[in-house]
Design an enzyme around this catalytic site. Sequence first.
Site, PDB file in Angstrom:
ATOM      1  N   ASP A 170      -3.582   0.673   1.027  1.00 53.13           N
ATOM      2  CA  ASP A 170      -4.033  -0.693   1.245  1.00 53.13           C
ATOM      3  C   ASP A 170      -5.281  -0.639   2.112  1.00 53.13           C
ATOM      4  O   ASP A 170      -5.605   0.397   2.696  1.00 53.13           O
ATOM      5  CB  ASP A 170      -2.911  -1.489   1.923  1.00 53.13           C
ATOM      6  CG  ASP A 170      -3.309  -2.923   2.200  1.00 53.13           C
ATOM      7  OD1 ASP A 170      -3.956  -3.528   1.332  1.00 53.13           O
ATOM      8  OD2 ASP A 170      -2.985  -3.423   3.286  1.00 53.13           O
ATOM      9  N   ASP A 224       2.822  -4.768   0.736  1.00 49.60           N
ATOM     10  CA  ASP A 224       2.719  -3.344   0.392  1.00 49.60           C
ATOM     11  C   ASP A 224       4.087  -2.695   0.208  1.00 49.60           C
ATOM     12  O   ASP A 224       4.151  -1.495  -0.085  1.00 49.60           O
ATOM     13  CB  ASP A 224       1.957  -2.588   1.488  1.00 49.60           C
ATOM     14  CG  ASP A 224       0.576  -3.162   1.735  1.00 49.60           C
ATOM     15  OD1 ASP A 224      -0.088  -3.495   0.742  1.00 49.60           O
ATOM     16  OD2 ASP A 224       0.176  -3.298   2.900  1.00 49.60           O
ATOM     17  N   ASP A 263       0.558  -1.694   5.449  1.00 54.60           N
ATOM     18  CA  ASP A 263       1.011  -2.242   6.730  1.00 54.60           C
ATOM     19  C   ASP A 263       1.662  -3.610   6.622  1.00 54.60           C
ATOM     20  O   ASP A 263       2.112  -4.137   7.638  1.00 54.60           O
ATOM     21  CB  ASP A 263      -0.176  -2.339   7.694  1.00 54.60           C
ATOM     22  CG  ASP A 263      -1.141  -3.446   7.298  1.00 54.60           C
ATOM     23  OD1 ASP A 263      -1.409  -3.588   6.088  1.00 54.60           O
ATOM     24  OD2 ASP A 263      -1.619  -4.177   8.188  1.00 54.60           O
TER      25      ASP A 263
END
Length: 963
Positions: A170, A594, A590
Amino acid sequence: MRESSRRTKRKIRWSKLYTFSCFRPPNADPDPIKSLIGRPGFSRVVFCNKPHLHRMKPHKYPTNYVSTTKYNVVTFLPRSLFEQFRRVANLYFLLAAVLSLTSLSPFTPPSLIIPLVFVVGISMLKEAVEDWHRFLQDIQMFDEATCQSVRARTSNLNEELGQVSIILSDKTGTLTCNQMEFRKCSIAGVSYGGDLNEVDLAASHRMNSDMVACSPNLKNLKIPDAHREYSIKGFNFRDDRLMDGRWTCNSNVYDITMFFRVMALCHTGIPIEDDQADKLKFEAESPEEVAFLITSQELGFQFCKRTQSVMVLKELDPDLGGIVKREYKLLNLLEFSSSRKRMSVIVSTEDGQIFLLCKGADSIIFERLADNGRSYQEATSLHLSCYAEDGFRTLAFAYRRVERADYEHWNSIFMKAKTTVGPERDELLESASEMIEKDMILLGVAAVEDKLQKGIWLLTGDKKETAINIGFACSLLRQDMRQFHLSSVMDSGCSNQSEVILVAKKALVSQIKSFSQEINEEHNKHMPFALVVDGQALEIGLRSDVKDQFLQLAVECASVICCRVSPKQKALITRLVKEFTGKTTLAIGDGANDVGMIQEADIGVGISGLEGMQAVMASDFSLPQFRFLERLLMVHGHWCYNRISKMILYFIYKNIVFGLTLFFYEFYTSFSGQVLYDDWYMTAFNVLLTSLPVISLGVLEQDVPSDVCHQFPALYKQGQRGICFSWKRIIGWILNGAVASLIIFLSTIHALSTVAFLGKGKVADIAHLGTITYTCVIWTVNCQIALIISHFTWIQHLFIWGSILLWYIFLLAYGALPPSYSHTGFQVLTEAIGGAPSFWIITLLVVVASLLPYFIYMVLQRTFYPLDDHVIQEMKHCKKDIFDKPMWLREQQNSKRTTQVGFSARVDVKIHHLKEAIQQRRESIYNPTQRCPSPVAFWSLLSLLGKLVQTQGTAHELDHPPT
């Protein structure tokens, strides 16, 4: 069918049996909450709007103590036993062991109790070691800012950390901290802010240091340290030409003033009072605007107040030489959007002048410049290229003076479009904005750094421009890299949705074929390619009839950036990449969006950032910062893969050595049914005499130190290629065990069967033969593990040589028991084999002979076919890193494979440009029409050499800070 089975699995709650929650009575009376106070979930009572009740004593509040370990000295035994026997398998074997004590069982109690004790004991020891490691965590993976460190949430994937080939990441909060810093700017064609960046410093490390010999005076030159920490968050800029109001003495003072005004007025931020009387904090829609407001404040333009129609600045007036408070009437705000790629404000000054202040992407701003507003465009474009190469995000600043009559006419059109209700509203607003945002005058560009987590696939929900900028910032993209932009084109002329998708699919397939053809026709094998995919194209590309072509194109690119990606798409692309490539994948994120990606990957890593703990709770490993991923993989991943591979192969070896001696004896005696070893010998082999060295190998082994893992990244390729654990290795260790077992059996059987073993012509019986053979096996397998281990501590020495000593202690204790218990082992050491010199001679010779094949193999391999770790171990042993530094650096450089992306690739490009510049300067030193050096060219070369040597000096200071 698969989905229904998954639903069935979800309904089975084994955790109720694990935690014995099935024995808890249900709470049938939820009404009286007071009865629950003090129990879990009701440990603290808050009295709203009754502060006096909080001051009443005694306060029955629990403490805020948090322990990072699971056990202590007192609770280890009971808690670990509970943890072991709450598992269904161990509970089953415990019941079976209890039943073996009764007459109902067909098995003897030792045959069931001893394996259970061994398995439970090893598991408890493993838990203790892991808890101790949690207590003594790697200090280099501790984040002081958040007081958190790396945590392993599972112990089943340690070896896979050393085999990762693909990383899916990400962006926001993972690669970046979402914190912008103002680094450089170009105003009126002049670049400001010349601190070195990490690429410059790394390039200087790898440049030839013989430039110092050209001019000894260059050694004493110093430049500011680009990596020192600044006390002002968001402002990482130093240039004496602009700092402390010195810009007021510049010849282009008007352009600089307008540049700072655009920075201080063209935004959506608001000021917030700070503890410092003369400084303010700011909040805005984007971190770039906060960085710009902090920068304008530091350079003399403080934005101090905002209302619905007025913006107030405290400006440094060049004419008056002091701070002046001015009000600007905010007439219109043209907001930023992904399609516009710019933002503008129209303000009126105190004297009635109307200005349009605009900032945006350089390509958009350059298209809207007036003919007389392009004075600085050429110089600014050069600076833009330099800033982009450094990985900075850039925004161009421009302005336009608007006549009152022109503004009134435009404002009527704009207000009409603004008040329109319907689907055409956006189009009317865009058309109105185009009317006013033209004929502007370029002021310059500002370069900000999206602060990376200190320290591939990039999956982000941000727009493409942001994703590309971050790709440059984190070295996934380079300026000389050929980029393929895969986007979908929706045809609005189609009648239904299926036709729209069909047309978009055909267009996407055509793009994929075109890009694949370009890659195949590229003659330069080292040409790096990058693929940038938007969300709509990704949605079509992941369909079953297109995904194979899309993934084939993606894996041929050095970097893949997917933007505008939904959480479901993140998980889907992770699964497809894992299945298509067949390689170990790691996903890191995070946030809650995700979680799907983290769970689909082979290894999931969560970052405990600003978006909650959902990603951490779903992960296998948690990190406080993205930069710790390098050490987690390069150091701990390599160590775990190496040590677990060695442990499994050695476990196979030692059991083959032990088991084949039994088979050889049965074969030698024509399968008579006699057993070579006593029953307790066979029980103690894996439980007592060879278990602890294996544990020490699997926990403490390190083929090279941690700093060497960073210096020689080629070591990590061993895990990706499966060098340490392959069928070739497995068969080799099986053969090694078979040869050692055969040598042990044949040597002992022939040495004891042909001559008298004891005095008065007594020969060895089966008890003597079995004990001596068993002794040779114990010595051989423990000495073999000593040859395997590369990193010795006192623990390994204690376990290895202590296991051998424990065998003799066991023989003494077992032989001291009455014959009804010890059987053939009664006094076998003290009265039989211990006093015979041939026993000790046979043991020594047999152990040497059984280890000789492996020793010869290792000598030949290390001499003619050494692996990377073998070469580094020998160099460290000979202290080449101390006494022969050039050789150490040369081998270190040779171990780094030329990469197409990443930080090292940017360093290579920087070195290439610097060497070309040096060569050009050297050629221009001598004037072709004169036979003497040109003074201007000479000093130009000297300046360039000085810059490189200064850079190297700064890099050296960073590596070796003063004490």
